[in-house]
Scaffold this active site. Structure first.
Site, PDB file in Angstrom:
ATOM      1  N   ASN A 202       3.355  -7.663  16.271  1.00  0.00           N
ATOM      2  CA  ASN A 202       4.095  -9.000  15.424  1.00  0.00           C
ATOM      3  C   ASN A 202       3.535  -9.934  15.593  1.00  0.00           C
ATOM      4  O   ASN A 202       3.411 -10.790  14.476  1.00  0.00           O
ATOM      5  CB  ASN A 202       5.736  -7.847  15.190  1.00  0.00           C
TER       6      ASN A 202
ATOM      7  N   GLY B 206       8.413  -7.669   9.808  1.00  0.00           N
ATOM      8  CA  GLY B 206       8.361  -6.827  10.997  1.00  0.00           C
ATOM      9  C   GLY B 206       7.358  -5.540  10.717  1.00  0.00           C
ATOM     10  O   GLY B 206       6.725  -5.618   9.306  1.00  0.00           O
TER      11      GLY B 206
ATOM     12  N   GLU C 209       0.949  -1.274  -0.316  1.00  0.00           N
ATOM     13  CA  GLU C 209      -0.429   0.124  -0.152  1.00  0.00           C
ATOM     14  C   GLU C 209       0.843   1.012   0.093  1.00  0.00           C
ATOM     15  O   GLU C 209       0.262   2.242  -1.164  1.00  0.00           O
ATOM     16  CB  GLU C 209      -1.277   0.059   1.256  1.00  0.00           C
TER      17      GLU C 209
ATOM     18  N   GLY D  59      -5.634 -12.151   7.109  1.00  0.00           N
ATOM     19  CA  GLY D  59      -5.877 -11.636   8.180  1.00  0.00           C
ATOM     20  C   GLY D  59      -5.122 -11.198   9.136  1.00  0.00           C
ATOM     21  O   GLY D  59      -5.020 -10.771  10.816  1.00  0.00           O
ATOM     22  N   ALA D  60      -4.137 -11.094   8.715  1.00  0.00           N
ATOM     23  CA  ALA D  60      -2.530 -11.224   9.346  1.00  0.00           C
ATOM     24  C   ALA D  60      -2.536  -9.570   9.905  1.00  0.00           C
ATOM     25  O   ALA D  60      -2.006  -9.087  10.759  1.00  0.00           O
ATOM     26  CB  ALA D  60      -1.047 -11.164   9.575  1.00  0.00           C
ATOM     27  N   GLY D  61      -2.905  -8.673   8.981  1.00  0.00           N
ATOM     28  CA  GLY D  61      -2.911  -7.496   8.901  1.00  0.00           C
ATOM     29  C   GLY D  61      -3.705  -6.721  10.141  1.00  0.00           C
ATOM     30  O   GLY D  61      -3.398  -5.513  11.216  1.00  0.00           O
ATOM     31  N   ASP D  62      -4.804  -7.507  10.255  1.00  0.00           N
ATOM     32  CA  ASP D  62      -5.902  -7.360  10.683  1.00  0.00           C
ATOM     33  C   ASP D  62      -6.095  -7.406  12.356  1.00  0.00           C
ATOM     34  O   ASP D  62      -5.955  -6.380  13.637  1.00  0.00           O
ATOM     35  CB  ASP D  62      -7.496  -7.400   9.799  1.00  0.00           C
TER      36      ASP D  62
END
Length: 335
Positions: A302, A244, A210, A268-271
């Site tokens: 993280n 990271g 992004e 879903g990792a970012g969420d």
């Protein structure tokens, strides 16, 4: 939901209200294939703002979801999943004339994703400003949102009204653009609309992809990140996957290493990362101004993101605090 006017519930935790879409992800039963090649699909609840809300409650926080679902079996199933996970559904509307959104998500061999969406229009796109539960929104200590709700009317107007109501009531505004280019008419439109509300947010999280998209610059460095800074911003985060994350505030910046795990599905990792961050700062925003404490929180976030990649689907993979602390301490190195 019992809460006082300042967004603090009976259990002493501030309310995090998540606004936007919730949908069904259909994930191939085997990884590394195209949608056409997939022998079958598993249905998994998804939608970034809903994932964030459940990430919060899974970690012991207090969350509510505001959005619109189809008045169909999938819509009621999704509302039930939110309730089962302790998320308030007082902000949900059901549309009798439109279906709950579907997304077919292909997991490529490296665990990254490709999307195909079914929403023309789906119920989440039809949320109107007059349908908002403003009392709930004004009781938020943190108001979190993405950019998918900016794509079409009337949802865009509902998004703007909800954001302003939360801001006027003193909420911290958290923005994760969660870019999904196939949903936008064009790249230029996506960039323009995502940036149209940029200066409203107090906390912004972007991925490395992004960052490149928004800056039109292939360099993922401090100068590129800081080109997205705005005067009212308190914290800018750039997530870098297995590398990271980087953090930027008015007074300092730096990076926090990732936890290395066997990634199965990055959905879903970012969420999960965002949910962890918001849960930790909702009741003590001074953490943002204390680099040592912020780094501690981002290490925790993280770890949340890393654990979420070890299972298929977003919501089933969202961790509890106990699981996260085990990874942080090194007890789950074999995960």
């Amino acid at each position: 939901m019992a809460s006082s006017n300042n967004g603090v519930s009976e259990n002493g935790k501030g309310l995090i209200v998540s606004f936007g879409e919730m949908l069904i992800d259909f994930v191939p039963t085997v990884s590394g294939v195209s949608l056409a090649e997939a022998p079958g699909f598993l249905k998994a609840p998804g939608g970034a703002p809903a994932n964030v809300a459940i990430a919060v409650t899974r970690l012991g926080g207090k969350a509510a979801f505001v959005g619109k679902l189809g008045d169909d079996e999938f819509g009621h199933m999704l509302a039930g999943i939110l309730r089962d996970n302790g998320v308030s559904t007082q902000g949900i509307n059901f549309d009798q004339g439109a279906r709950t959104a579907l997304a077919f998500v292909t997991l490529k061999a490296d665990g990254e994703r490709e999307f195909m969406f079914y929403r023309n229009p789906s119920a989440d796109m039809l949320l109107r400003p007059d349908e908002l539960n403003l009392e709930l929104i004004k009781s938020a200590k943190v108001f979190h949102y993405g950019s998918i709700s900016l794509i079409v009317e009337p949802c865009r107007s509902a998004h703007m009204k909800a954001m302003e109501a939360a801001k006027d009531a003193g909420a911290l505004l958290s923005y994760d653009p969660n870019l999904r280019l196939p949903l936008w008419p064009s790249e230029d439109e996506a960039r323009e609309q995502i940036l149209s509300i940029w200066d409203k947010a107090d906390v912004i999280k972007v991925s490395d992809v992004e960052l490149v998209f928004l800056t039109k610059n292939d360099k993922i460095d401090d100068a590129s990140a800081m080109s997205l800074w705005h005067p009212n911003l308190k914290l800018l985060l750039v997530t870098l996957g297995e590398n990271g994350c980087r953090y930027y505030t008015k007074n300092f910046h730096g990076s926090v290493d990732a936890f290395h795990v066997k990634a199965v599905d990055t959905t879903g990792a970012g969420d999960s990362f965002v949910g962890a961050l918001l849960t930790k700062i909702v009741d003590d925003q001074s953490i943002i101004e204390d680099e040592a404490r912020l780094k501690e929180v981002l290490t925790f976030a993280n770890a949340c993101g890393a654990i979420t990649t070890t299972k298929k689907g977003a919501i089933p993979a969202l961790p509890t605090e106990t699981e996260v602390l085990s990874l942080v301490r090194g007890d789950l190195l074999a995960i």
